[in-house]
Design an enzyme around this catalytic site. Structure first.
Site, PDB file in Angstrom:
ATOM      1  N   GLU A 111       0.837  -1.204   0.000  1.00  0.00           N
ATOM      2  CA  GLU A 111       0.000   0.000   0.000  1.00  0.00           C
ATOM      3  C   GLU A 111       0.868   1.250   0.000  1.00  0.00           C
ATOM      4  O   GLU A 111       2.083   1.188   0.188  1.00  0.00           O
ATOM      5  CB  GLU A 111      -0.919   0.033   1.235  1.00  0.00           C
ATOM      6  CG  GLU A 111      -2.241  -0.700   1.082  1.00  0.00           C
ATOM      7  CD  GLU A 111      -3.269   0.061   0.251  1.00  0.00           C
ATOM      8  OE1 GLU A 111      -2.917   1.124  -0.306  1.00  0.00           O
ATOM      9  OE2 GLU A 111      -4.410  -0.410   0.159  1.00  0.00           O
ATOM     10  N   ASN A 141     -10.426   4.901   2.393  1.00  0.00           N
ATOM     11  CA  ASN A 141      -9.414   4.728   1.355  1.00  0.00           C
ATOM     12  C   ASN A 141      -9.458   5.906   0.381  1.00  0.00           C
ATOM     13  O   ASN A 141     -10.286   6.809   0.489  1.00  0.00           O
ATOM     14  CB  ASN A 141      -9.672   3.424   0.575  1.00  0.00           C
ATOM     15  CG  ASN A 141      -8.622   2.376   0.819  1.00  0.00           C
ATOM     16  OD1 ASN A 141      -7.437   2.690   0.910  1.00  0.00           O
ATOM     17  ND2 ASN A 141      -9.041   1.131   0.943  1.00  0.00           N
ATOM     18  N   ASP A 173      -9.887   1.387  -4.224  1.00  0.00           N
ATOM     19  CA  ASP A 173      -8.889   1.343  -3.159  1.00  0.00           C
ATOM     20  C   ASP A 173      -8.138   2.680  -3.173  1.00  0.00           C
ATOM     21  O   ASP A 173      -8.759   3.734  -3.197  1.00  0.00           O
ATOM     22  CB  ASP A 173      -7.966   0.137  -3.362  1.00  0.00           C
ATOM     23  CG  ASP A 173      -7.320  -0.341  -2.070  1.00  0.00           C
ATOM     24  OD1 ASP A 173      -6.828   0.504  -1.299  1.00  0.00           O
ATOM     25  OD2 ASP A 173      -7.287  -1.559  -1.824  1.00  0.00           O
TER      26      ASP A 173
END
Length: 294
Positions: A17, A147, A199
């Site tokens: 991430e 997100n 995301d």
């Protein structure tokens, strides 16, 4: 411009991430949430190194003067350039047994905007927060997975998604005060045949929003008015976040995940967990530095 993402390095992240390009160092940082690591990739040498943290790290920003601001399970922390915990800036105010910080980004003035994830996946206890010298302030609540934080080039629009609700929002953002208002639905995702959900995201110099679609195997680019302009396949079923980097900020990096994925999926997508890149015609914007004094 290529029309697909290509592998940069087989990082084998469990949950990669928050790719973050350092203009000063000309390197890419990214995290592996489940392995509690901050990785550093030097594209010139392809050397990958890691900083090990004592708890899960969901997001990072670069700090004015060096080091990182990071959203961990326990709260928002200042870290040294070596990943050492220097000072906790704010507690995670939620039940930390089922909540941790997730996606986040430094805003144009140097504040840190970061959200949490509801690990029960059903209670809606997650929130989006802003941290500055005044403390931690909730910007949005009732979320499942916060997100997609990103800002328009002028800083007046905040993008933010609730991944498990398949929805991407925009807010009017006051860069002077850090206040967010006027929530609007920007795009909705998900169908019976396509489980892709929004995301992490990034905004380019034209103000277009790019989003990684977890379980969707691709990245999409949207115009500021919400029109879908293009989409690009990723060699992983679960891309997690995109961010611009490279000397001209025309390399769009993309992290991905492999934890919890089926044997069948990993056989079909063996590069899952890797870092990918797409060369774009339009550059991104340098990420602001966190300023603890703002």
């Amino acid at each position: 411009m290529r029309n697909t993402f290509e592998l940069v390095i087989a990082a084998q992240t469990d949950l990669g991430e928050c790719p973050l390009w350092s203009v000063d160092e000309q390197v890419l940082y990214f995290v592996d949430i489940k392995q509690s690591r901050i990785h550093r990739l030097d594209p010139a040498t392809n050397r990958l190194s890691a900083l090990f943290l004592p708890e899960e790290v969901g997001c990072i920003g670069l700090v004015k003067g060096g080091g990182f601001v990071a959203g961990l399970r326990s709260g928002i922390w200042l870290l040294s350039a070596k990943g050492e915990l220097i000072r906790k800036l704010a507690d995670n105010p939620e039940d930390q047994s089922i909540s941790r910080f997730n996606d986040g980004m430094v805003d144009p003035m140097g504040r840190f905007v970061a959200g949490t994830v509801d690990e029960t996946r059903e209670r809606g206890i997650a929130s989006l927060y802003r941290y500055d010298a005044r403390g931690l302030e909730k910007l949005a609540g009732g979320l499942l997975t916060s997100n997609g934080v990103a800002f328009s080039p002028d800083g007046k629009r905040l993008y933010h998604s609730d991944t498990l609700r398949y929805t991407l929002y925009t807010y009017d953002y006051d860069v002077t005060t850090g206040a967010a208002s006027n929530q609007q639905v920007f795009a909705r995702f998900g169908s019976d045949t396509d489980k892709g959900r929004p995301d992490g995201g990034a905004v380019d110099a034209e103000g277009c929003y790019w989003t990684a679609l977890f379980e969707g195997g691709r990245v999409q680019r949207y115009a500021p008015d919400g029109t879908l302009l293009a989409e690009y396949p990723v060699p992983a079923k679960c891309p997690t976040m995109v961010s611009f980097g490279g000397p001209d900020l025309k390399t769009l990096y993309c992290t991905s995940a492999r934890i919890g994925r089926s044997t069948e999926e990993l056989t079909e997508y063996p590069l899952s967990g890797g870092i990918f890149a797409l060369q774009t015609d339009v550059p991104g914007l340098p990420k602001p530095l966190f300023n603890p004094e703002i």
